[in-house]
Design a protein around this motif. Structure first.
Motif, mmCIF file in Angstrom:
data_model
loop_
_atom_site.group_PDB
_atom_site.id
_atom_site.type_symbol
_atom_site.label_atom_id
_atom_site.label_comp_id
_atom_site.label_asym_id
_atom_site.label_seq_id
_atom_site.Cartn_x
_atom_site.Cartn_y
_atom_site.Cartn_z
ATOM 1 N N MET A 10 0.838 -1.276 -0.040
ATOM 2 C CA MET A 10 0.061 -0.119 -0.024
ATOM 3 C C MET A 10 0.884 1.281 0.092
ATOM 4 O O MET A 10 1.893 1.374 0.901
ATOM 5 N N SER A 11 0.475 2.371 -0.873
ATOM 6 C CA SER A 11 1.299 3.562 -0.846
ATOM 7 C C SER A 11 1.379 4.467 0.329
ATOM 8 O O SER A 11 0.230 4.379 1.045
ATOM 9 N N ALA A 12 2.221 5.105 0.665
ATOM 10 C CA ALA A 12 2.293 6.070 1.796
ATOM 11 C C ALA A 12 1.328 7.334 1.563
ATOM 12 O O ALA A 12 1.108 7.766 0.229
ATOM 13 N N GLN A 13 0.663 7.538 2.432
ATOM 14 C CA GLN A 13 -0.290 8.505 2.558
ATOM 15 C C GLN A 13 0.483 9.963 3.139
ATOM 16 O O GLN A 13 1.126 9.862 3.843
ATOM 17 N N SER A 14 0.158 11.187 2.572
ATOM 18 C CA SER A 14 0.655 12.376 3.221
ATOM 19 C C SER A 14 -0.335 12.516 4.371
ATOM 20 O O SER A 14 -1.346 12.668 4.304
ATOM 21 N N THR B 192 -14.791 -8.560 17.151
ATOM 22 C CA THR B 192 -13.634 -7.898 16.418
ATOM 23 C C THR B 192 -12.488 -8.820 16.261
ATOM 24 O O THR B 192 -11.131 -8.194 15.793
ATOM 25 N N VAL B 193 -12.287 -9.877 17.043
ATOM 26 C CA VAL B 193 -11.053 -10.657 17.016
ATOM 27 C C VAL B 193 -10.408 -11.039 15.873
ATOM 28 O O VAL B 193 -9.256 -10.998 15.837
ATOM 29 N N ALA B 194 -11.072 -11.188 14.574
ATOM 30 C CA ALA B 194 -10.464 -11.417 13.571
ATOM 31 C C ALA B 194 -10.122 -10.555 12.820
ATOM 32 O O ALA B 194 -9.596 -10.591 11.466
ATOM 33 N N VAL B 195 -10.413 -9.284 13.297
ATOM 34 C CA VAL B 195 -9.971 -8.156 12.257
ATOM 35 C C VAL B 195 -8.352 -8.121 12.087
ATOM 36 O O VAL B 195 -7.734 -8.080 12.957
ATOM 37 N N THR B 196 -7.804 -7.539 10.963
ATOM 38 C CA THR B 196 -6.417 -7.783 10.368
ATOM 39 C C THR B 196 -6.146 -6.187 10.333
ATOM 40 O O THR B 196 -6.982 -5.242 10.177
ATOM 41 N N LEU B 197 -4.688 -5.838 10.556
ATOM 42 C CA LEU B 197 -4.186 -4.997 10.459
ATOM 43 C C LEU B 197 -4.360 -4.497 8.852
ATOM 44 O O LEU B 197 -4.764 -3.172 8.563
ATOM 45 N N ASP B 198 -4.458 -4.937 8.064
ATOM 46 C CA ASP B 198 -4.662 -4.585 6.595
ATOM 47 C C ASP B 198 -5.986 -4.300 6.405
ATOM 48 O O ASP B 198 -6.186 -3.105 5.681
ATOM 49 N N MET B 199 -7.009 -4.860 6.865
ATOM 50 C CA MET B 199 -8.558 -4.277 6.961
ATOM 51 C C MET B 199 -8.399 -2.881 7.582
ATOM 52 O O MET B 199 -9.014 -2.098 6.964
ATOM 53 N N MET B 200 -7.747 -2.927 8.723
ATOM 54 C CA MET B 200 -7.910 -1.377 9.261
ATOM 55 C C MET B 200 -7.284 -0.329 8.449
ATOM 56 O O MET B 200 -7.769 0.760 8.404
#
Ligand code: KIV
Length: 295
Positions: free
Chosen positions: A1-5, A62-70
């Protein structure tokens, strides 16, 4: 994923921290760009909560939520909010192991979304981590009381401090520990009103209540709950609209018109330009409008 400013928005961390005991802080969850655009003019803080696991993805908790989803949802919200401060939940398993693990993942969240702060659940046990993050440029929103990520140890989502008053001291100590560690505000979830009063009076940063009474310095609700788009009905949810009903009615009207070939009628259909005529033998189509409705 590209960086956001990272863009500094009018509602900054220090400004919201300074709202203790002043004008109540308005917070709502948001998970998508269009919803963030709609809510931004009205909210001081938009929380990309890991409640998205249940609300958007249909997960049981919420246990299965991942960093990529957030990060994916957080970036959409941060791009769309021009006024509200955007805070992103750190999901279960991405910060509890060590302050270093929390820092690595919090930096990813801030760099890849452009949000201003992260939120993590836990009281005294997370104080060292909150201090580690805030000392290194990562603003932290705390979350105490009912901790949805700990549902497997707590066994459910019952409100706290209503019957068993012996839990009060521990929850107040959680708030004090997280505030002293540097959290700029703290979500207080599902506690009895007098306990919310004590928590709010015990710390010098704003408390943001969800099921924690008007004693808190601000309020947050899950957007789908307050718009009537979810089946969740905790006691503390006030439904400000019934969009679920409106969506059902719209879908039903559409389905009936499609099945009756009443949609699309001439208003929603491309015509040939100018004097063009279809080649000989081609069908011209056309919706069958009920008698009297064909214009
Ligand atoms: O995940 C979430 O939406 C939250 C709020 C309920 C505070 O943590």
């Amino acid at each position: 994923m590209s960086a956001q400013s990272t863009v500094v928005k009018p509602n900054t961390v220090p400004k919201l921290r300074a709202r203790k005991g002043a004008e109540p802080i308005v917070c709502l969850t948001a998970y998508t760009a269009p919803m963030a655009q709609l809510l931004d003019p009205h909210a001081d803080l938009l929380l990309v909560g890991d409640s998205l696991g249940m609300v958007v993805y249909g997960l049981p908790s919420t246990v299965a939520v991942t960093l990529d989803m957030m990060i994916a949802h957080g970036a959409a919200v941060a791009r769309s909010a021009t006024k509200a401060l955007v805070v992103i939940d750190m999901p279960f398993g991405t910060y509890e192991e060590s302050p270093q693990q929390a820092y690595r993942n919090a930096v990813r969240i801030l760099q890849e979304t452009g949000a201003a702060a992260v939120k993590l659940e836990g009281g005294q046990v997370m104080a060292e981590t909150v201090a580690f993050l805030t000392a290194r440029g990562v603003p932290v929103m705390g979350h105490i009381g009912l901790l949805p990520q700990s549902v497997n140890t707590s066994g459910g989502y019952a409100a706290l401090g209503t019957g068993d008053l012996s839990v009060w001291d521990g929850i107040v100590a959680d708030a004090v520990a997280i505030a002293r560690a540097g959290a700029f505000n703290i979500v207080v979830e599902a506690v009895a009103e007098p306990l919310a009063v004590r928590i709010t009076q015990s710390i010098d940063v704003p408390t943001i209540g969800i099921g924690a009474s008007a004693a808190c310095d601000g309020q947050v609700l899950v957007i789908d709950d307050m718009l009537g788009m979810s089946n969740r009905t905790p006691k503390f949810v006030k439904r400000y609209a019934e969009l679920g009903v409106a969506i059902g009615e719209a879908a039903s009207a559409y389905a009936a018109e499609v099945r009756a070939r009443h949609f699309p009628d001439a208003n929603y259909t491309y015509k040939l330009k100018g004097d063009n005529r279809p080649p000989a033998g081609e069908q011209t189509g056309g919706a069958k409008l009920p008698a009297g409705e064909n214009k």
